[in-house]
Scaffold this active site. Sequence first.
Site, PDB file in Angstrom:
ATOM      1  N   THR A 233      40.983  -9.887 -31.748  1.00 34.95           N
ATOM      2  CA  THR A 233      40.219  -9.909 -30.496  1.00 34.95           C
ATOM      3  C   THR A 233      40.839  -8.916 -29.516  1.00 34.95           C
ATOM      4  OG1 THR A 233      39.581 -12.202 -30.824  1.00 34.95           O
ATOM      5  CG2 THR A 233      39.563 -11.399 -28.556  1.00 34.95           C
TER       6      THR A 233
ATOM      7  N   GLU B 215      45.458 -21.905 -27.403  1.00 34.15           N
ATOM      8  CA  GLU B 215      44.266 -21.117 -27.752  1.00 34.15           C
ATOM      9  C   GLU B 215      43.082 -22.060 -28.042  1.00 34.15           C
ATOM     10  OE1 GLU B 215      44.650 -18.592 -31.210  1.00 34.15           O
ATOM     11  OE2 GLU B 215      42.532 -18.064 -31.162  1.00 34.15           O
TER      12      GLU B 215
ATOM     13  N   GLN C 240       8.813 -36.958 -23.332  1.00 37.18           N
ATOM     14  CA  GLN C 240      10.023 -37.710 -23.693  1.00 37.18           C
ATOM     15  C   GLN C 240      10.852 -37.029 -24.778  1.00 37.18           C
ATOM     16  OE1 GLN C 240       8.719 -41.761 -24.397  1.00 37.18           O
ATOM     17  NE2 GLN C 240       8.855 -42.245 -22.229  1.00 37.18           N
TER      18      GLN C 240
ATOM     19  N   GLN D 292      15.250 -24.013 -28.338  1.00 36.40           N
ATOM     20  CA  GLN D 292      14.066 -24.810 -28.690  1.00 36.40           C
ATOM     21  C   GLN D 292      13.272 -25.207 -27.439  1.00 36.40           C
ATOM     22  OE1 GLN D 292      13.529 -25.040 -31.831  1.00 36.40           O
ATOM     23  NE2 GLN D 292      11.698 -26.325 -31.817  1.00 36.40           N
TER      24      GLN D 292
ATOM     25  N   LEU E 144      13.056 -23.635 -24.690  1.00 35.82           N
ATOM     26  CA  LEU E 144      12.348 -22.461 -24.148  1.00 35.82           C
ATOM     27  C   LEU E 144      11.224 -21.987 -25.075  1.00 35.82           C
ATOM     28  CD1 LEU E 144      14.900 -22.387 -22.240  1.00 35.82           C
ATOM     29  CD2 LEU E 144      14.570 -19.911 -22.198  1.00 35.82           C
ATOM     30  N   GLY E 145      11.124 -22.591 -26.254  1.00 33.20           N
ATOM     31  CA  GLY E 145      10.077 -22.180 -27.194  1.00 33.20           C
ATOM     32  C   GLY E 145      10.241 -20.712 -27.574  1.00 33.20           C
ATOM     33  N   GLY E 146       9.132 -19.987 -27.659  1.00 29.02           N
ATOM     34  CA  GLY E 146       9.173 -18.576 -28.062  1.00 29.02           C
ATOM     35  C   GLY E 146      10.042 -17.746 -27.142  1.00 29.02           C
TER      36      GLY E 146
ATOM     37  N   GLU F  49      36.584 -26.466 -40.621  1.00 20.59           N
ATOM     38  CA  GLU F  49      37.147 -27.145 -41.800  1.00 20.59           C
ATOM     39  C   GLU F  49      38.659 -27.311 -41.639  1.00 20.59           C
ATOM     40  OE1 GLU F  49      35.000 -24.592 -41.904  1.00 20.59           O
ATOM     41  OE2 GLU F  49      33.237 -25.577 -42.744  1.00 20.59           O
TER      42      GLU F  49
HETATM   43  C1  FAD Z   1      35.075 -12.901 -33.285  1.00 22.45           C
HETATM   44  C2  FAD Z   1      36.371 -13.220 -33.969  1.00 22.45           C
HETATM   45  C3  FAD Z   1      37.574 -12.950 -33.341  1.00 22.45           C
HETATM   46  C4  FAD Z   1      38.782 -13.243 -33.991  1.00 22.45           C
HETATM   47  N1  FAD Z   1      39.972 -12.940 -33.365  1.00 22.45           N
HETATM   48  C5  FAD Z   1      41.144 -13.158 -34.004  1.00 22.45           C
HETATM   49  C6  FAD Z   1      42.408 -12.786 -33.431  1.00 22.45           C
HETATM   50  O1  FAD Z   1      42.468 -12.290 -32.300  1.00 22.45           O
HETATM   51  N2  FAD Z   1      43.535 -12.981 -34.124  1.00 22.45           N
HETATM   52  C7  FAD Z   1      43.518 -13.531 -35.358  1.00 22.45           C
HETATM   53  O2  FAD Z   1      44.577 -13.705 -35.955  1.00 22.45           O
HETATM   54  N3  FAD Z   1      42.364 -13.881 -35.944  1.00 22.45           N
HETATM   55  C8  FAD Z   1      41.173 -13.702 -35.312  1.00 22.45           C
HETATM   56  N4  FAD Z   1      39.993 -14.047 -35.914  1.00 22.45           N
HETATM   57  C9  FAD Z   1      40.047 -14.499 -37.308  1.00 22.45           C
HETATM   58  C10 FAD Z   1      39.766 -15.964 -37.480  1.00 22.45           C
HETATM   59  O3  FAD Z   1      40.853 -16.724 -37.009  1.00 22.45           O
HETATM   60  C11 FAD Z   1      39.482 -16.165 -38.969  1.00 22.45           C
HETATM   61  O4  FAD Z   1      38.264 -15.511 -39.283  1.00 22.45           O
HETATM   62  C12 FAD Z   1      39.399 -17.627 -39.301  1.00 22.45           C
HETATM   63  O5  FAD Z   1      40.660 -18.235 -39.155  1.00 22.45           O
HETATM   64  C13 FAD Z   1      38.904 -17.853 -40.730  1.00 22.45           C
HETATM   65  O6  FAD Z   1      39.650 -17.124 -41.653  1.00 22.45           O
HETATM   66  P1  FAD Z   1      38.896 -16.173 -42.699  1.00 22.45           P
HETATM   67  O7  FAD Z   1      37.891 -15.367 -41.963  1.00 22.45           O
HETATM   68  O8  FAD Z   1      39.961 -15.489 -43.474  1.00 22.45           O
HETATM   69  O9  FAD Z   1      38.079 -17.169 -43.609  1.00 22.45           O
HETATM   70  P2  FAD Z   1      38.575 -17.942 -44.908  1.00 22.45           P
HETATM   71  O10 FAD Z   1      39.928 -18.526 -44.653  1.00 22.45           O
HETATM   72  O11 FAD Z   1      38.363 -17.092 -46.098  1.00 22.45           O
HETATM   73  O12 FAD Z   1      37.527 -19.130 -44.943  1.00 22.45           O
HETATM   74  C14 FAD Z   1      36.206 -19.023 -45.460  1.00 22.45           C
HETATM   75  C15 FAD Z   1      35.591 -20.417 -45.461  1.00 22.45           C
HETATM   76  O13 FAD Z   1      36.377 -21.284 -46.304  1.00 22.45           O
HETATM   77  C16 FAD Z   1      36.813 -22.399 -45.569  1.00 22.45           C
HETATM   78  N5  FAD Z   1      38.157 -22.791 -45.996  1.00 22.45           N
HETATM   79  C17 FAD Z   1      39.266 -22.009 -46.081  1.00 22.45           C
HETATM   80  N6  FAD Z   1      40.318 -22.737 -46.478  1.00 22.45           N
HETATM   81  C18 FAD Z   1      39.854 -24.006 -46.669  1.00 22.45           C
HETATM   82  C19 FAD Z   1      40.456 -25.223 -47.093  1.00 22.45           C
HETATM   83  N7  FAD Z   1      41.773 -25.298 -47.388  1.00 22.45           N
HETATM   84  N8  FAD Z   1      39.682 -26.325 -47.161  1.00 22.45           N
HETATM   85  C20 FAD Z   1      38.367 -26.277 -46.834  1.00 22.45           C
HETATM   86  N9  FAD Z   1      37.731 -25.160 -46.434  1.00 22.45           N
HETATM   87  C21 FAD Z   1      38.475 -24.039 -46.336  1.00 22.45           C
HETATM   88  C22 FAD Z   1      36.822 -21.933 -44.111  1.00 22.45           C
HETATM   89  O14 FAD Z   1      36.762 -23.034 -43.217  1.00 22.45           O
HETATM   90  C23 FAD Z   1      35.581 -21.064 -44.078  1.00 22.45           C
HETATM   91  O15 FAD Z   1      34.447 -21.878 -43.929  1.00 22.45           O
HETATM   92  C24 FAD Z   1      38.766 -13.807 -35.279  1.00 22.45           C
HETATM   93  C25 FAD Z   1      37.534 -14.094 -35.903  1.00 22.45           C
HETATM   94  C26 FAD Z   1      36.352 -13.817 -35.259  1.00 22.45           C
HETATM   95  C27 FAD Z   1      35.047 -14.128 -35.941  1.00 22.45           C
END
Ligand code: FAD
Length: 234
Positions: free
Chosen positions: A10, A94, A131, A190, A192-194, A221
Site C-alpha cells: 500500500t 492495522e 417495508q 440495491q 438505489l436500483g439502477g 479466513e
Molecule cells: C489493496 C491491497 C493492499 C495491500 N497492502 C499490503 C501492504 O501494504 N503490505 C502487505 O504486506 N500486504 C498488503 N496486501 C496483501 C494482503 O495482505 C494479502 O493479499 C493477503 O494477506 C492475502 O494473501 P495472498 O494475497 O497471498 O493470498 P493467499 O494467502 O494466497 O490466499 C488465497 C486464499 O486462500 C485463503 N487461505 C490462505 N491460507 C489459508 C488457510 N490456512 N486456511 C484457509 N484459507 C486460507 C485466503 O484466505 C484467500 O481466500 C494488500 C492487499 C491488497 C488487496
Amino acid sequence: MLNGTKTFITNGPVGDVFVVYAKTDMGKGPRGVSAFIVEKEFPGFSRGKQFEKLGWRGSPTGELILEDCKVPAENLMGKENEGARILMSGLNTERTALAALSLGISRGAYEFSLKYAKDQVQFGKPIASFQLIQSKLVDMAMEIELSRLITYKCAAMADKGLVEEMNLMASYAKLYTAGVGMRITTEAVQILGGYGYLKEFPVERMMRDAKPQQIGGGTDEIQRLIIARELLQD
Ligand SMILES: Cc1cc2nc3c(=O)[nH]c(=O)nc-3n(C[C@H](O)[C@H](O)[C@H](O)COP(=O)(O)OP(=O)(O)OC[C@H]3O[C@@H](n4cnc5c(N)ncnc54)[C@H](O)[C@@H]3O)c2cc1C
C-alpha cells in the site's frame, strides 16, 4: 544488506519510508525475523509494478524490490530477531484501523441510501415507506451500531497500550466490520436500483472500496483461524 521483492505494498509507488520485515537468521523461523526502516534513497532500493485495482483507487499499490539494499544499523527497529513481535503488535493496530475504515464506508453508504430512499418516489410513495426497503435500512443501522462498538473497544485497548493482548478483539473487529461493509454497500446499491450501479452515485465506489478489508491485514479466513486458535487455547 537486504534482498527480496514484496508485492502488494500500500502506497508503495509513492512512499518515502517503509517498514520491512526480513529474515536475519534463516534457521529460526519467526524468531529469526527483524524489522528495518528502509528509505527510498538507500542504494539497492527500487519500485516495481503499480497494480490496477477494483477499488481503493486513492491509495496506489505496488511492488518493492531490494537488491543488496544497504540499510544502516541504526535503522534496525527494536532488537535483531524480534521483528515478529513488532509485526504482530502492528497488525493489531492495522486491523483496528481497517475496522474503522469499514465502519466509515458502511456509514457513508447507509446515510446516502437512507436519504435516497426518502426522496425516491415509486408507485406514488417514497421507497422508504416500503417495508422491504425499511428492513434493509434497519439491518444497516443495527450493524453499524455494532461495528462502532467493536471498533471503539479495539481502539480503546490500543490506546491503553494493550496491543499484544488484543489479538482476539482485533480479529473480531476486522472480520465483523469487513463483512458488514460488504453487506451494507451491496444493499445500498440495491436501494438505489439502477442508479446504484452508475458511477454518478457514490455507492458503487463504496462497494468496491469495502472489499479489500476482507483481504488485507489477513484475510477473513485467516481472522477465523486466529479466533479459533484463541478460543481453543487453554
Ligand atoms: C489493496 C491491497 C493492499 C495491500 N497492502 C499490503 C501492504 O501494504 N503490505 C502487505 O504486506 N500486504 C498488503 N496486501 C496483501 C494482503 O495482505 C494479502 O493479499 C493477503 O494477506 C492475502 O494473501 P495472498 O494475497 O497471498 O493470498 P493467499 O494467502 O494466497 O490466499 C488465497 C486464499 O486462500 C485463503 N487461505 C490462505 N491460507 C489459508 C488457510 N490456512 N486456511 C484457509 N484459507 C486460507 C485466503 O484466505 C484467500 O481466500 C494488500 C492487499 C491488497 C488487496
